[in-house]
Write a protein that holds these residues in place. Structure first.
Motif, PDB file in Angstrom:
ATOM      1  N   ARG A 329       1.011  -1.256   0.024  1.00 52.93           N
ATOM      2  CA  ARG A 329      -0.020  -0.039   0.011  1.00 52.93           C
ATOM      3  C   ARG A 329       0.833   1.257   0.068  1.00 52.93           C
ATOM      4  NH1 ARG A 329      -3.963  -2.536   4.547  1.00 52.93           N
ATOM      5  NH2 ARG A 329      -2.070  -3.099   5.667  1.00 52.93           N
ATOM      6  N   GLU A 330       0.728   2.057  -1.028  1.00 58.36           N
ATOM      7  CA  GLU A 330       1.443   3.265  -1.069  1.00 58.36           C
ATOM      8  C   GLU A 330       0.709   4.435  -0.029  1.00 58.36           C
ATOM      9  OE1 GLU A 330       1.887   4.520  -4.901  1.00 58.36           O
ATOM     10  OE2 GLU A 330       2.347   2.503  -6.024  1.00 58.36           O
ATOM     11  N   LEU A 331       1.403   4.561   1.070  1.00 61.53           N
ATOM     12  CA  LEU A 331       1.051   5.375   2.333  1.00 61.53           C
ATOM     13  C   LEU A 331       2.173   5.913   2.921  1.00 61.53           C
ATOM     14  CD1 LEU A 331      -1.947   2.978   3.871  1.00 61.53           C
ATOM     15  CD2 LEU A 331      -2.226   5.102   2.489  1.00 61.53           C
ATOM     16  N   PRO A 332       1.953   7.203   3.519  1.00 57.38           N
ATOM     17  CA  PRO A 332       3.199   7.561   4.577  1.00 57.38           C
ATOM     18  C   PRO A 332       3.104   6.448   5.631  1.00 57.38           C
ATOM     19  CG  PRO A 332       1.198   9.388   4.197  1.00 57.38           C
ATOM     20  CD  PRO A 332       0.873   8.041   3.395  1.00 57.38           C
ATOM     21  N   ALA A 333       4.410   6.171   5.965  1.00 62.36           N
ATOM     22  CA  ALA A 333       4.679   5.128   6.742  1.00 62.36           C
ATOM     23  C   ALA A 333       3.917   5.148   8.111  1.00 62.36           C
ATOM     24  CB  ALA A 333       6.437   4.991   7.089  1.00 62.36           C
ATOM     25  N   GLY A 334       3.898   6.400   8.635  1.00 60.11           N
ATOM     26  CA  GLY A 334       3.126   6.385   9.931  1.00 60.11           C
ATOM     27  C   GLY A 334       1.629   6.041   9.798  1.00 60.11           C
ATOM     28  N   GLN A 335       1.091   6.365   8.601  1.00 60.67           N
ATOM     29  CA  GLN A 335      -0.290   5.794   8.423  1.00 60.67           C
ATOM     30  C   GLN A 335      -0.365   4.542   8.268  1.00 60.67           C
ATOM     31  OE1 GLN A 335      -2.302   8.158   5.182  1.00 60.67           O
ATOM     32  NE2 GLN A 335      -3.768   6.908   5.100  1.00 60.67           N
ATOM     33  N   LEU A 336       0.534   3.981   7.311  1.00 60.12           N
ATOM     34  CA  LEU A 336       0.560   2.589   7.231  1.00 60.12           C
ATOM     35  C   LEU A 336       0.904   1.771   8.549  1.00 60.12           C
ATOM     36  CD1 LEU A 336       0.644  -0.030   5.534  1.00 60.12           C
ATOM     37  CD2 LEU A 336       2.930   0.354   5.321  1.00 60.12           C
ATOM     38  N   VAL A 337       1.321   2.336   9.549  1.00 58.69           N
ATOM     39  CA  VAL A 337       1.464   1.791  11.032  1.00 58.69           C
ATOM     40  C   VAL A 337      -0.212   1.642  11.651  1.00 58.69           C
ATOM     41  CG1 VAL A 337       2.379   1.827  13.339  1.00 58.69           C
ATOM     42  CG2 VAL A 337       4.041   2.004  11.287  1.00 58.69           C
ATOM     43  N   GLU A 338      -0.506   2.853  11.457  1.00 59.35           N
ATOM     44  CA  GLU A 338      -1.816   2.919  12.245  1.00 59.35           C
ATOM     45  C   GLU A 338      -2.749   2.028  11.340  1.00 59.35           C
ATOM     46  OE1 GLU A 338      -2.827   7.085  11.366  1.00 59.35           O
ATOM     47  OE2 GLU A 338      -1.282   7.933  12.716  1.00 59.35           O
ATOM     48  N   VAL A 339      -2.721   1.825  10.389  1.00 61.67           N
ATOM     49  CA  VAL A 339      -3.656   0.931   9.335  1.00 61.67           C
ATOM     50  C   VAL A 339      -3.507  -0.482   9.960  1.00 61.67           C
ATOM     51  CG1 VAL A 339      -4.452  -0.160   7.377  1.00 61.67           C
ATOM     52  CG2 VAL A 339      -4.077   2.241   7.476  1.00 61.67           C
ATOM     53  N   LEU A 340      -2.272  -0.706   9.998  1.00 63.02           N
ATOM     54  CA  LEU A 340      -1.769  -2.200  10.413  1.00 63.02           C
ATOM     55  C   LEU A 340      -2.164  -2.379  11.934  1.00 63.02           C
ATOM     56  CD1 LEU A 340       1.726  -2.302   9.153  1.00 63.02           C
ATOM     57  CD2 LEU A 340       0.003  -3.831   8.334  1.00 63.02           C
ATOM     58  N   VAL A 341      -2.009  -1.325  12.726  1.00 60.24           N
ATOM     59  CA  VAL A 341      -2.719  -1.487  14.253  1.00 60.24           C
ATOM     60  C   VAL A 341      -4.186  -1.769  14.347  1.00 60.24           C
ATOM     61  CG1 VAL A 341      -2.887  -0.330  16.608  1.00 60.24           C
ATOM     62  CG2 VAL A 341      -0.637  -0.317  15.188  1.00 60.24           C
ATOM     63  N   ALA A 342      -4.891  -1.007  13.352  1.00 60.59           N
ATOM     64  CA  ALA A 342      -6.328  -1.146  13.198  1.00 60.59           C
ATOM     65  C   ALA A 342      -6.673  -2.657  12.780  1.00 60.59           C
ATOM     66  CB  ALA A 342      -6.936  -0.058  12.438  1.00 60.59           C
ATOM     67  N   GLU A 343      -5.929  -3.017  11.885  1.00 62.88           N
ATOM     68  CA  GLU A 343      -6.254  -4.313  11.464  1.00 62.88           C
ATOM     69  C   GLU A 343      -5.982  -5.345  12.535  1.00 62.88           C
ATOM     70  OE1 GLU A 343      -5.531  -3.521   6.516  1.00 62.88           O
ATOM     71  OE2 GLU A 343      -3.924  -4.322   7.741  1.00 62.88           O
ATOM     72  N   LEU A 344      -4.853  -5.302  13.097  1.00 62.08           N
ATOM     73  CA  LEU A 344      -4.341  -6.197  14.221  1.00 62.08           C
ATOM     74  C   LEU A 344      -5.662  -6.375  15.283  1.00 62.08           C
ATOM     75  CD1 LEU A 344      -2.557  -7.978  15.722  1.00 62.08           C
ATOM     76  CD2 LEU A 344      -1.073  -5.860  16.339  1.00 62.08           C
TER      77      LEU A 344
END
Length: 357
Positions: A329-344
């Motif tokens: 996913r082409e996202l800012p790295a901080g946003q990607l972490v946030e998305v991963l945390v929500a999915e987790l």
């Protein structure tokens, strides 16, 4: 997560150190600021180059981060095989109008000088790839307050990591992009790597130190899966290659989802050591003939890869990628972490409710 890790980063997400210019300070800072653990890759850099990146990273974040080192490699390459491979690559040098590199440019990657810098200017975490550092190295890092992570690709290697006194073992499955962190490069074992879930379970039953799982992880649900299997956290590399802050070449980022590159393969074509990359022309043409010769082949092909990048030719690049590359996913790295945390969190909720997605 293990308390050893929660004191460093609240979310069980480690950004893999990716040598070759991908893991720049901006990427590591963004991941650490978002609650993960960002990493710099010292591989292929000088000791001073590493130090300058550490200084830059410290200016970008006050959060903990890590630095990765490559272990010096034993002299096992057959010079005649390297010469044959160099002859085979002559056409590439002509095509890109460059010279092949010197295969004897050095094999220790400035290891001792980098260690000296890290002991004089301690960082929160130092990780090691391609072997296990000496016990005295780990002890010396502990004395300056640095935690040590070491990659293992088998349960046997994980036990060696624990015996050396390391704090954390990174269990790297065969799905992982880039170099396999095997402790010994044995050509007879090429293609026999262990899948991540099986490896995590085996390592968890073999050692008492925390386990970080690495290999093909692209979604929060996968992080939940490896944690359920016994890992304390997950290390993601390919997932961050396309991040806005990543230093990866634009061609590399684009190739991850380009239908032209349909699969990945473990190859020795670019460096002489097994590493997973997207299958392109260079890999197809030279992979079957590349010798087990690291870092000789890395030095030999470095000018070719640089020239291919300058020419805008992705078919000559080392397009390192894990098996999950299409899910990037082409996202800012901080946003990607946030998305991963929500999915987790969603995956854990589903598991606790007895459901599955």
């Amino acid at each position: 997560m293990s308390s050893v890790l929660t004191d460093l980063f609240p979310h069980p997400i480690v950004q893999a150190p990716m040598a070759g210019g991908v893991s720049v300070p901006q990427l590591a800072a963004a991941v650490s600021d978002a609650g993960g653990l960002g990493f710099l890759a010292a591989g292929y850099k000088t000791a001073d180059g590493m130090y300058q990146e550490i200084k830059q990273l410290r200016g970008l974040t006050s959060r903990p981060f890590g630095v990765n080192l490559f272990l010096p490699q034993p002299e096992t390459a057959d010079p005649a095989a390297v010469d044959v491979y160099a002859h085979q690559l002559a056409g590439e040098a002509s095509w890109y109008e460059t010279e092949l590199g010197d295969p004897d440019s050095g094999r220790d990657d400035g290891y001792d000088a980098k260690l000296a810098v890290l002991l004089d200017n301690p960082v929160p975490v130092v990780s090691f790839h391609f072997g296990v550092p000496a016990r005295e190295v780990i002890d010396s890092l502990h004395r300056v307050g640095t935690l040590t992570f070491v990659t293992a690709t088998t349960a046997e290697e994980a036990r060696a990591v624990e015996r050396a006194g390391a704090d954390v073992v990174i269990a790297q499955g065969v799905e992982a992009g880039g170099h396999q962190g095997t402790h010994r490069d044995r050509p007879e074992t090429d293609g026999s790597g262990i899948g991540l879930l099986s490896l995590v379970a085996q390592v968890r039953e073999s050692v008492g130190i925390p386990v970080v799982a690495a290999g093909g992880i692209m979604r929060g649900g996968q992080i939940a899966a490896v944690c359920a299997a016994g890992a304390s956290a997950a290390q993601l590399g390919t997932a961050f290659v396309a991040a806005h802050e990543s230093g990866a070449h634009a061609l590399h980022k684009q190739a991850l989802t380009n239908p032209l590159y349909a699969r990945t393969e473990l190859t020795r074509a670019f460096t002489g050591r097994p590493a997973r990359a997207l299958v392109n022309r260079f890999l197809r043409e030279h992979g079957p003939y590349a010798p087990a010769a690291y870092p000789e082949v890395h030095h030999l092909t470095a000018p070719l890869r640089k020239a291919a990048a300058q020419a805008g030719d992705a078919q000559g690049l080392a397009l390192w990628a894990g098996q999950g590359h299409r899910m990037v996913r082409e996202l800012p790295a901080g946003q990607l972490v946030e998305v991963l945390v929500a999915e987790l969190a969603a995956a854990r909720t589903a598991l606790s409710a007895g459901g599955a997605r």
